[in-house]
Design an enzyme around this catalytic site. Structure first.
Site, short mmCIF file in Angstrom:
data_model
loop_
_atom_site.label_atom_id
_atom_site.label_comp_id
_atom_site.label_asym_id
_atom_site.label_seq_id
_atom_site.Cartn_x
_atom_site.Cartn_y
_atom_site.Cartn_z
N ARG A 299 75.67 -98.20 -86.61
CA ARG A 299 76.59 -97.49 -87.53
C ARG A 299 78.00 -98.00 -87.38
NH1 ARG A 299 73.35 -91.72 -87.82
NH2 ARG A 299 71.91 -92.64 -89.30
N TYR A 438 73.88 -97.82 -97.03
CA TYR A 438 72.85 -98.03 -96.00
C TYR A 438 73.30 -97.57 -94.62
CZ TYR A 438 74.88 -102.89 -95.51
OH TYR A 438 75.68 -103.98 -95.34
N GLU A 439 72.34 -97.62 -93.69
CA GLU A 439 72.53 -97.11 -92.32
C GLU A 439 72.90 -95.62 -92.33
OE1 GLU A 439 71.53 -98.90 -89.70
OE2 GLU A 439 71.91 -96.99 -88.70
N GLY A 440 72.16 -94.85 -93.17
CA GLY A 440 72.45 -93.43 -93.34
C GLY A 440 73.57 -93.29 -94.36
N GLN A 445 75.80 -88.81 -93.28
CA GLN A 445 76.72 -88.85 -92.13
C GLN A 445 77.58 -87.59 -92.09
OE1 GLN A 445 76.61 -91.35 -89.94
NE2 GLN A 445 75.07 -92.33 -91.20
#
Ligand SMILES: Cc1cc2nc3c(=O)[nH]c(=O)nc-3n(C[C@H](O)[C@H](O)[C@H](O)COP(=O)(O)OP(=O)(O)OC[C@H]3O[C@@H](n4cnc5c(N)ncnc54)[C@H](O)[C@@H]3O)c2cc1C
Length: 597
Positions: A299, A438-440, A445
């Site tokens: 992240r 992306y990546e959550g 978040q």
């Protein structure tokens, strides 16, 4: 001239005076990475990324990676040669542990290298970024045999790694994945299923690709609890550890995207011919837990994309604004370069100040990850870990949103020349847009911040950080000309304290809809306020250096940038308070039919 010049002076300033590189480099395992050596490495890296990687950026965008009929993927011209130089120079492993074949530098230094690669070519930088995820997983959870087979090859860049999580029906909610893994008599597994959007899922840069795949074993628990993690190599290593038999994993297609065109985003089919051979990482049904251990660096890696694009957008816009002559300034008698117009200066300063704030916050968090992992004092490790946990969703969201906004400002500085493709300003905006997704996603978040991070240690982690920020504001008041900045920082901290206690109280009383309705503005408020506190620290460090006899002319711009941020950007935090405190019901007043009518 290269499109990219590494901002070495600011990187060094932040590492020495904000992240405490001096302290970090004394931690166990980092003793050879003293600050002077680290700064020398960065200078060398700056040259490399500017001269070797940055020239691949435009062709990567224009041509993109291409899927051939035989299922292979060809990267744009120059990528293979540049990647080989990257590997030969030893850049992939600088901050990786020596046990994995890396250089053993702190992550606080590694993050600066990551920023450089990402600025030079975001799409390209994703190959080592994803590889880093696979390395982290294997260091933490791989067996000794798996580490011996894969770690060094990944750490040196000889092979790359991927993260195969997403499926067509399972994006933010990975609990619903349907990829299956069935154990065989020899202890390996057969993997069948389809993964989508797999970054660098196939390419021609390396002789092998190591996929880390999330799948479910028969009878596994429902939801995320039942997920396991598997290593699925493209070529199964033979007894010598060299690429052997071709595994049953194929590219179905690669996506056509709005940006990062050089990064092949693949649909991958596992097991079309009976089952891909996979090897369990750790234990069954602990895959999601393993994912979490490597999410911090993943992240932060994506948060760095916001900074890296912001830096590129700023560098290009600043050059253009110095050269483009247009309009007489008010009261002037001749047309001038647009950098002389107040609104253009405001745009450039906004970009520069946000970039410096992001860099300070990111590098400081990287240093805390070093302390969390290498510190000798148990309490200091725990405190560092808590701060990192709080900062991750803030950084991922704030930096990636800012990346898009700074790239958009960069287009604006160029006027019409920004909107047409030939200047390259538009590419930054197109490339930046993926990072909040992306990546959550940033929405997820924000949920994480409200539901899991604000309640950490009964809200004490937040309270301690707010108290620390108040101390910084008090110190800032002591510098001549910073009274207004200190007032703004105090006001922002007050807003943050009110918003945080509101959100914490709603969570504690189970009024979840009200707690999360304002999660996105709440996360932005945190990011903006934290940015102010970091630039205030930069102003204080600069003041101490000036008082110690350092060259004032070199350091003064740092103080001007801090003042601009505090007076012009920090006040936006207070305007977010209303939407954080507002109840959730207006969000649900319209029925779905009315909302979509
Ligand atoms: C270029 C690219 C590269 C990628 N690389 C990889 C990769 O290498 N490996 C991999 O596994 N995946 C990868 N992904 C997938 C990426 O991680 C997912 O797209 C992302 O997690 C979002 O999932 P989704 O697309 O299914 O969107 P959805 O989950 O359908 O979300 C759609 C929207 O709904 C919101 N939403 C969903 N649930 C909630 C909730 N509970 N509360 C509030 N809002 C919610 C989201 O925030 C979002 O705005 C990549 C995607 C792209 C486009």
């Amino acid at each position: 001239m290269s499109e990219y010049t590494a901002p070495l002076a600011d990187m060094e300033f932040v590492l020495r005076h904000i992240s405490g590189l001096d302290h970090v480099s004394k931690l166990n395992g980092f003793q050879h990475a003293d600050p002077d050596t680290a700064v020398g490495v960065l200078a060398e890296a700056g040259r490399f990324f500017s001269e070797v990687i940055a020239p691949t950026n435009r062709v990567g965008d224009r041509v993109g990676s291409i899927l051939n009929e035989d299922g292979s993927v060809t990267t744009p011209d120059g990528f293979r040669e540049a990647y080989q130089k990257f590997v030969d120079a030893g850049w992939p492993g600088v901050h990786l542990p020596e046990m994995a074949g890396g250089g053993g530098f702190p992550y606080a230094v590694g993050i600066a290298l990551q920023e450089m690669f990402t600025s030079a070519n975001l799409a390209f930088s994703l190959a080592p970024l994803l590889t880093q995820g696979a390395i982290d997983a294997l260091i933490e959870h791989g067996s000794t045999e798996q580490q011996a087979t894969y770690l060094e090859k990944l750490a040196t860049g000889q092979w790359t790694g991927t993260m195969c999580l997403t499926e067509p029906h399972a994006g933010s909610d990975l609990g619903t994945i349907s990829t299956k893994a069935v154990e065989q008599e020899d202890g390996s597994y057969r993997i069948t299923g389809q993964k989508i959007y797999i970054t660098w899922g196939e390419h021609d840069l390396t002789e092998n690709i190591v996929h880390l795949v999330l799948a479910k074993t028969p009878g596994a628990a429902p939801g995320t609890r039942g997920i396991s993690m598997f290593i699925v190599p493209k070529f199964i290593p033979d007894t010598e550890g060299n690429p052997g038999e071709r595994n049953d994993v194929r590219v179905v297609s690669i996506e056509h995207k709005m940006g990062i065109n050089a990064s092949p985003t693949c649909v991958l089919a596992f097991g079309d011919e009976g089952g891909a051979v996979g090897y369990l990482v750790g234990e069954e049904q602990r895959g999601m837990k393993y994912m979490f251990t490597m999410m911090n660096s993943a992240r932060i890696g994506v948060a760095v994309e916001g900074l890296a694009i912001g830096e590129m957008a700023y560098q290009k816009a600043a050059r253009y604004a110095s050269e483009r002559i247009q309009s007489k300034p008010l009261g002037g008698d001749a047309p001038a370069a647009i950098i002389n117009h107040p609104d253009v200066r405001r745009m450039l300063l906004t970009m520069r100040a946000n970039n410096e704030a992001m860099r300070a916050a990111l590098y400081d968090t990287a240093a805390r990850i070093d302390i969390e992992n290498h510190g000798e004092d148990e309490d200091a490790r725990a405190r560092a870990g808590e701060r990192v946990a709080l900062m991750i969703p803030i950084l991922k969201t704030w930096c990636t949103d800012l990346g898009v906004e700074m790239a958009s400002l960069g287009v604006q500085v160029h006027g019409g020349m920004g909107y047409v493709e030939e200047t390259g300003a538009a590419q930054f905006l197109r490339d930046a847009r993926i990072a909040p997704i992306y990546e959550g996603t940033n929405g997820i978040q924000a949920l994480d911040l409200v539901t899991r991070k604000v309640p950490l240690r009964d809200g004490q982690v937040v309270k301690e950080y707010l108290a620390e920020m108040s101390g910084i504001a008090a110190d800032l008041r002591g510098i001549d000309g910073f009274a207004r900045s200190a007032d703004e920082l105090d006001r922002a901290i007050e807003s943050l304290a009110e918003a945080s206690s509101h959100v914490g109280a709603k969570m504690a009383s189970g009024e979840y809809a009200d707690a999360v309705a304002g999660a996105t503005p709440f996360t932005r408020m945190w990011g903006t306020a934290v940015g102010g506190a970091f630039l205030a620290r930069a102003a204080l460090a600069t003041q101490a250096l000036i008082e110690g006899g350092a060259d004032e002319d070199t350091l003064r711009p740092k103080q001007s940038i801090a003042r601009f941020y505090c007076e012009q950007i920090l006040p936006t935090t207070n305007g977010l308070l209303g939407s954080i405190l507002a109840p959730a019901d207006p969000l649900f007043e319209l029925s779905n039919e009315e909302l979509t009518a």
